[in-house]
Design a protein around this motif. Structure first.
Motif, PDB file in Angstrom:
ATOM      1  N   PHE A   2       0.754  -1.034   0.165  1.00  0.00           N
ATOM      2  CA  PHE A   2      -0.063  -0.029   0.166  1.00  0.00           C
ATOM      3  C   PHE A   2       0.800   1.283  -0.079  1.00  0.00           C
ATOM      4  CE2 PHE A   2      -4.092  -1.922   0.538  1.00  0.00           C
ATOM      5  CZ  PHE A   2      -3.983  -3.145   1.190  1.00  0.00           C
ATOM      6  N   GLY A   3       0.145   2.281  -0.511  1.00  0.00           N
ATOM      7  CA  GLY A   3       1.201   3.667  -0.484  1.00  0.00           C
ATOM      8  C   GLY A   3       0.139   4.577  -0.501  1.00  0.00           C
ATOM      9  N   ASN A   4       0.670   5.814  -0.350  1.00  0.00           N
ATOM     10  CA  ASN A   4       0.065   7.171  -0.563  1.00  0.00           C
ATOM     11  C   ASN A   4      -0.137   7.821  -2.119  1.00  0.00           C
ATOM     12  OD1 ASN A   4      -1.010   7.075   2.173  1.00  0.00           O
ATOM     13  ND2 ASN A   4       1.141   7.746   2.745  1.00  0.00           N
ATOM     14  N   LEU A   5      -0.879   8.387  -2.327  1.00  0.00           N
ATOM     15  CA  LEU A   5      -1.125   9.101  -3.645  1.00  0.00           C
ATOM     16  C   LEU A   5      -1.381  10.277  -3.344  1.00  0.00           C
ATOM     17  CD1 LEU A   5      -2.943   6.486  -5.809  1.00  0.00           C
ATOM     18  CD2 LEU A   5      -0.453   6.365  -5.683  1.00  0.00           C
ATOM     19  N   LYS A   6      -0.870  11.272  -4.287  1.00  0.00           N
ATOM     20  CA  LYS A   6      -1.253  12.954  -4.392  1.00  0.00           C
ATOM     21  C   LYS A   6      -2.002  12.802  -5.697  1.00  0.00           C
ATOM     22  CE  LYS A   6      -0.014  17.609  -4.142  1.00  0.00           C
ATOM     23  NZ  LYS A   6       1.243  18.461  -3.928  1.00  0.00           N
ATOM     24  N   ILE A   7      -3.384  13.029  -5.464  1.00  0.00           N
ATOM     25  CA  ILE A   7      -4.158  13.403  -6.791  1.00  0.00           C
ATOM     26  C   ILE A   7      -3.888  14.787  -7.274  1.00  0.00           C
ATOM     27  CG2 ILE A   7      -6.269  13.581  -7.772  1.00  0.00           C
ATOM     28  CD1 ILE A   7      -5.517  10.747  -6.534  1.00  0.00           C
ATOM     29  N   LEU A   8      -3.409  14.880  -8.507  1.00  0.00           N
ATOM     30  CA  LEU A   8      -3.157  16.159  -8.964  1.00  0.00           C
ATOM     31  C   LEU A   8      -4.124  16.882  -9.986  1.00  0.00           C
ATOM     32  CD1 LEU A   8       0.394  15.481 -10.481  1.00  0.00           C
ATOM     33  CD2 LEU A   8      -0.254  16.337  -8.444  1.00  0.00           C
ATOM     34  N   SER A   9      -5.102  15.871 -10.498  1.00  0.00           N
ATOM     35  CA  SER A   9      -6.181  16.444 -11.211  1.00  0.00           C
ATOM     36  C   SER A   9      -7.132  15.083 -11.668  1.00  0.00           C
ATOM     37  CB  SER A   9      -5.933  17.019 -12.731  1.00  0.00           C
ATOM     38  OG  SER A   9      -5.353  16.292 -13.476  1.00  0.00           O
ATOM     39  N   ILE A  10      -8.397  15.565 -11.893  1.00  0.00           N
ATOM     40  CA  ILE A  10      -9.472  14.485 -12.290  1.00  0.00           C
ATOM     41  C   ILE A  10     -10.057  15.382 -13.550  1.00  0.00           C
ATOM     42  CG2 ILE A  10     -11.305  13.259 -11.791  1.00  0.00           C
ATOM     43  CD1 ILE A  10     -10.543  13.281  -8.579  1.00  0.00           C
ATOM     44  N   THR A  11     -10.107  14.587 -14.557  1.00  0.00           N
ATOM     45  CA  THR A  11     -10.778  15.318 -15.602  1.00  0.00           C
ATOM     46  C   THR A  11     -11.642  14.559 -16.533  1.00  0.00           C
ATOM     47  OG1 THR A  11      -8.362  16.456 -16.263  1.00  0.00           O
ATOM     48  CG2 THR A  11      -9.847  16.499 -17.825  1.00  0.00           C
ATOM     49  N   PRO A  12     -12.717  15.056 -16.438  1.00  0.00           N
ATOM     50  CA  PRO A  12     -13.844  14.278 -17.232  1.00  0.00           C
ATOM     51  C   PRO A  12     -13.499  14.065 -18.784  1.00  0.00           C
ATOM     52  CG  PRO A  12     -14.582  16.268 -16.783  1.00  0.00           C
ATOM     53  CD  PRO A  12     -13.187  16.307 -16.174  1.00  0.00           C
ATOM     54  N   MET A  13     -13.764  12.969 -19.558  1.00  0.00           N
ATOM     55  CA  MET A  13     -13.415  12.580 -20.820  1.00  0.00           C
ATOM     56  C   MET A  13     -14.583  11.816 -21.331  1.00  0.00           C
ATOM     57  SD  MET A  13     -10.187  10.461 -21.357  1.00  0.00           S
ATOM     58  CE  MET A  13      -9.843  10.661 -22.996  1.00  0.00           C
ATOM     59  N   SER A  14     -14.905  11.793 -22.571  1.00  0.00           N
ATOM     60  CA  SER A  14     -15.884  10.973 -23.224  1.00  0.00           C
ATOM     61  C   SER A  14     -15.068   9.629 -23.978  1.00  0.00           C
ATOM     62  CB  SER A  14     -16.496  11.326 -24.335  1.00  0.00           C
ATOM     63  OG  SER A  14     -15.784  11.696 -25.597  1.00  0.00           O
ATOM     64  N   PHE A  15     -15.817   8.570 -23.869  1.00  0.00           N
ATOM     65  CA  PHE A  15     -14.868   7.423 -24.522  1.00  0.00           C
ATOM     66  C   PHE A  15     -14.608   7.559 -25.663  1.00  0.00           C
ATOM     67  CE2 PHE A  15     -15.079   3.374 -27.110  1.00  0.00           C
ATOM     68  CZ  PHE A  15     -14.593   2.535 -26.339  1.00  0.00           C
ATOM     69  N   ASP A  16     -15.434   8.426 -26.476  1.00  0.00           N
ATOM     70  CA  ASP A  16     -14.788   8.613 -28.008  1.00  0.00           C
ATOM     71  C   ASP A  16     -13.241   9.498 -27.940  1.00  0.00           C
ATOM     72  OD1 ASP A  16     -16.828   7.488 -29.207  1.00  0.00           O
ATOM     73  OD2 ASP A  16     -18.087   9.197 -29.185  1.00  0.00           O
ATOM     74  N   ASP A  17     -13.148  10.148 -26.712  1.00  0.00           N
ATOM     75  CA  ASP A  17     -11.991  10.973 -26.671  1.00  0.00           C
ATOM     76  C   ASP A  17     -10.772  10.287 -26.234  1.00  0.00           C
ATOM     77  OD1 ASP A  17     -13.287  13.249 -27.573  1.00  0.00           O
ATOM     78  OD2 ASP A  17     -13.488  13.964 -25.388  1.00  0.00           O
ATOM     79  N   ILE A  18     -10.752   8.867 -26.307  1.00  0.00           N
ATOM     80  CA  ILE A  18      -9.635   7.889 -25.778  1.00  0.00           C
ATOM     81  C   ILE A  18      -8.880   7.886 -26.922  1.00  0.00           C
ATOM     82  CG2 ILE A  18      -9.242   5.681 -25.246  1.00  0.00           C
ATOM     83  CD1 ILE A  18     -11.469   5.579 -23.719  1.00  0.00           C
ATOM     84  N   ASN A  19      -7.528   8.444 -26.888  1.00  0.00           N
ATOM     85  CA  ASN A  19      -6.676   8.318 -28.178  1.00  0.00           C
ATOM     86  C   ASN A  19      -5.469   7.337 -28.005  1.00  0.00           C
ATOM     87  OD1 ASN A  19      -4.486   9.998 -26.502  1.00  0.00           O
ATOM     88  ND2 ASN A  19      -5.704  11.706 -27.077  1.00  0.00           N
ATOM     89  N   GLU A  20      -4.508   7.551 -28.923  1.00  0.00           N
ATOM     90  CA  GLU A  20      -3.371   6.849 -29.041  1.00  0.00           C
ATOM     91  C   GLU A  20      -2.507   7.040 -27.863  1.00  0.00           C
ATOM     92  OE1 GLU A  20      -2.319   4.474 -31.011  1.00  0.00           O
ATOM     93  OE2 GLU A  20      -3.764   4.520 -32.312  1.00  0.00           O
ATOM     94  N   THR A  21      -2.390   8.215 -27.371  1.00  0.00           N
ATOM     95  CA  THR A  21      -1.494   8.581 -26.113  1.00  0.00           C
ATOM     96  C   THR A  21      -1.930   7.812 -24.980  1.00  0.00           C
ATOM     97  OG1 THR A  21      -1.216  10.790 -26.882  1.00  0.00           O
ATOM     98  CG2 THR A  21      -0.834  10.409 -24.672  1.00  0.00           C
TER      99      THR A  21
END
Length: 56
Positions: A2-21
């Protein structure tokens, strides 16, 4: 392990916006990533990208 994470951002996106990156980040082809997401989240079109770092 287990570890700790620091959340930097949460960005909504649509399925259609999933890309090669996004696919490269997961070490998959774009078609593989989309298939996996559809298997895990059938019918979901609104997704979220969570950017984080491991906190010490």
């Amino acid at each position: 392990m287990f570890g700790n994470l620091k959340i930097l951002s949460i960005t909504p996106m649509s399925f259609d916006d999933i890309n090669e990156t996004h696919a490269l980040q997961e070490n998959m082809t774009l078609s593989q990533l989309r298939e996996v997401i559809r298997e895990i989240y059938p019918g979901e079109d609104e997704l979220y990208v969570i950017e984080f770092v491991v906190a010490e």
